[in-house]
Design a protein around this motif. Structure first.
Motif, short mmCIF file in Angstrom:
data_model
loop_
_atom_site.label_atom_id
_atom_site.label_comp_id
_atom_site.label_asym_id
_atom_site.label_seq_id
_atom_site.Cartn_x
_atom_site.Cartn_y
_atom_site.Cartn_z
N THR A 232 -0.11 -1.69 1.73
CA THR A 232 0.33 -0.81 0.80
C THR A 232 0.92 0.89 0.93
O THR A 232 1.62 0.57 2.82
CB THR A 232 -0.79 -0.62 0.16
OG1 THR A 232 -1.62 -0.44 0.85
CG2 THR A 232 -1.83 -1.27 -0.74
N ILE A 233 1.55 1.48 0.10
CA ILE A 233 1.42 2.82 1.18
C ILE A 233 0.60 3.20 1.58
O ILE A 233 -0.62 4.18 0.66
CB ILE A 233 2.16 3.70 0.28
CG1 ILE A 233 3.28 3.08 -0.40
CG2 ILE A 233 2.35 5.22 0.94
CD1 ILE A 233 4.65 3.94 -1.36
N ALA A 234 0.77 4.02 3.02
CA ALA A 234 -0.67 4.53 3.31
C ALA A 234 -0.39 6.07 3.60
O ALA A 234 -1.38 6.64 3.99
CB ALA A 234 -0.43 3.97 4.75
N ALA A 235 1.20 6.16 3.70
CA ALA A 235 1.31 8.04 4.32
C ALA A 235 2.61 7.90 3.55
O ALA A 235 3.60 7.05 3.45
CB ALA A 235 0.57 7.97 5.04
N ILE A 236 2.69 9.29 3.33
CA ILE A 236 4.49 10.04 2.54
C ILE A 236 4.27 11.06 3.41
O ILE A 236 3.40 12.04 2.87
CB ILE A 236 4.34 9.75 1.17
CG1 ILE A 236 3.86 8.53 0.04
CG2 ILE A 236 5.58 10.04 0.64
CD1 ILE A 236 4.01 8.58 -1.45
N ALA A 237 5.45 11.23 4.26
CA ALA A 237 5.75 12.87 4.30
C ALA A 237 7.32 12.97 4.13
O ALA A 237 8.22 12.17 4.11
CB ALA A 237 5.72 12.50 6.30
#
Length: 467
Positions: A232-237
């Motif tokens: 899954t996506i854990a973080a977006i920066a």
């Protein structure tokens, strides 16, 4: 005698609400519809209609490539995203106008503002006006699920924003494995973007037949789409390239855009349904019976807000059935058990009836017929794609329980096949139908051997008639 301002007040002017309003008005009912955004709902404004237009745009790239094998030489072909978006907007405006005109001709009054429920027979408009209604119909649809609690969530888009991006992203990460996620993955890839699909599970399209899921995954990978499963996506920066996406396994992906397509939720928050005592499911969906009536006798609900089947034709049928039953003295209910549906991936999917796994779980003894062939068009285009078809048949009665297709024109074929299944068609009915040659559809009526494969790798079923 209780006096009402209207016979029917509809909250939401999407496909289900507008159909119900128009049919009810045709029976002589006084009808008002409140819509706080645009008439037409999810399908027309931000769903299946603009999505299909974008799908058509993406497919031209394949058509241009394929044409070379048929003697065409195309030089200088280019794609302009702003032109597509602008022309899409014009068509959506035209359709909205048509919806408004149809309601007007039927005598329905459209109120361009938000409405909330204030009791079993009352609604309150945003301007403060209180309307007393004999019946209230909730048809507010749904919205993209925004419940992913991760750092940088606000940097991602949903299917809503995808139709209005100022430019085509050169790269995009899409989380999800349902039809919305995969359709956008294929159309963005077709338009030239580098696409990565991220999914927490081990397979795509979990509601579909296993072999269809395997086939579409293979075709997508072959077209250059990266598919990352069990992650899954854990973080977006933010990043100089747009977005830096950190996955749950620690890897990072750089992309210009991130899209979340992780399901949809019913639009019930803030509608005042608790004031009238309307029962809701855990996900906020309105609980209704087979006739779309809530636990409050004067309040009904249709479409995505009930979370039965989130399909436009279902909402339309539910709205029509409601109006016929309540205002036309023609009671009927919608059968949700046999609904043909399509996924406009590349290639597209068409399916109706039970999957093999569902049929076995229900205790059927099955005969399975399958065919996997190179489509005739690919013999000259050179495209590495294959068409797959599968029939799920009840061994005892010979009735066809499910049909599952993936390949060009599968959506068009499955609509007709749905009629056959609705009539209780048997494998013998398919067998005695004369094939239309050369076509992919002929394979539906020429499958004779269980677990059949229709051709050798070098051949095309469409170009090689059975002898």
């Amino acid at each position: 005698m209780t006096s009402y301002d209207v016979d029917l007040f509809v909250i939401g002017a999407g496909s289900g609400g507008t159909r119900a309003a128009r049919i009810a008005a045709g029976y002589g009912a006084r009808v008002q519809v409140a819509e706080e955004y645009r008439v037409g709902g999810t399908c027309v404004i931000r769903g299946c209609v603009p999505k299909k237009l974008f799908v058509y745009a993406a497919r031209f790239a394949h058509e241009f490539e394929d044409s070379a094998g048929f003697g065409w030489s195309l030089q200088g072909a280019s794609f302009d995203w702003p032109t597509l978006v602008a022309n899409k907007d014009k068509e959506i405006a035209r359709l909205e106008g048509a919806y408004r005109a149809n309601l007007g001709r039927a005598g329905v009054e459209i109120l361009p503002q938000r409405a909330t429920v204030e009791g079993p027979n009352a609604v309150r408009l945003a301007d403060g006006t209180r309307v007393r209604a004999k019946y209230i119909l909730i048809a507010t649809g749904g919205h993209p699920n925004l419940g992913l609690a991760i750092p940088g969530r606000e940097l991602a888009i949903t299917s809503n924003e995808a139709f209005h991006l100022p430019r085509l992203p050169r790269s995009i990460v899409i989380q999800g494995a349902g039809y919305i996620a995969l359709e956008f993955a294929c159309l963005f890839a077709g338009l030239g973007a580098k696409v990565t699909v991220v999914h927490r599970g081990s397979r795509l399209l979990r509601e579909f037949d296993d072999e269809i899921c395997e086939h579409v995954a293979a075709e997508m990978r072959a077209s250059g789409i990266a598919i990352e499963l069990d992650v899954t996506i854990a973080a977006i920066a933010p990043d100089a390239e747009g977005r830096r996406v950190r996955l749950s396994d620690g890897r990072e992906i750089l992309a210009e855009e991130v899209m979340l397509a992780i399901g949809r939720q019913p639009n019930t928050v803030g509608l005042g349904l608790e004031t009238a005592g309307v029962a809701l499911a855990a996900n906020g969906a309105i609980k209704v019976d087979a006739g779309s009536r809530t636990n409050v006798p004067s309040i009904y609900a249709v479409g995505d807000v009930t979370d039965r089947l989130q399909l436009t034709p279902i909402a339309i049928r539910e709205g029509h059935a409601f109006a016929d039953t309540v205002f036309g003295a023609k009671p009927w209910t919608v059968d949700h058990s046999l609904v043909a549906t399509a996924v406009f991936t590349e290639p597209e999917i068409g399916t109706v009836g039970l999957t093999e796994a569902q049929a076995r779980a229900q205790g059927y003894r099955l005969d399975i017929y399958k065919t996997d062939f190179r489509p005739m068009k690919a013999t000259l285009s050179g495209r590495a794609t294959r068409t797959f078809m599968k029939l799920v048949v009840d061994q005892r009665t010979d009735r066809v329980l499910g049909v599952h297709l993936i390949g060009e024109a599968s959506a068009e074929m499955i609509q007709i096949v749905g009629i056959v299944l609705a009539m209780g068609g048997t494998k013998a009915d398919f067998d005695r139908t004369i094939a239309l040659h050369p076509s992919a559809a002929e394979e539906l009526v020429t499958m004779r051997s269980k677990h059949a494969s229709s051709d050798l790798p070098e051949q095309s079923a469409e170009s090689t008639p059975a002898i």
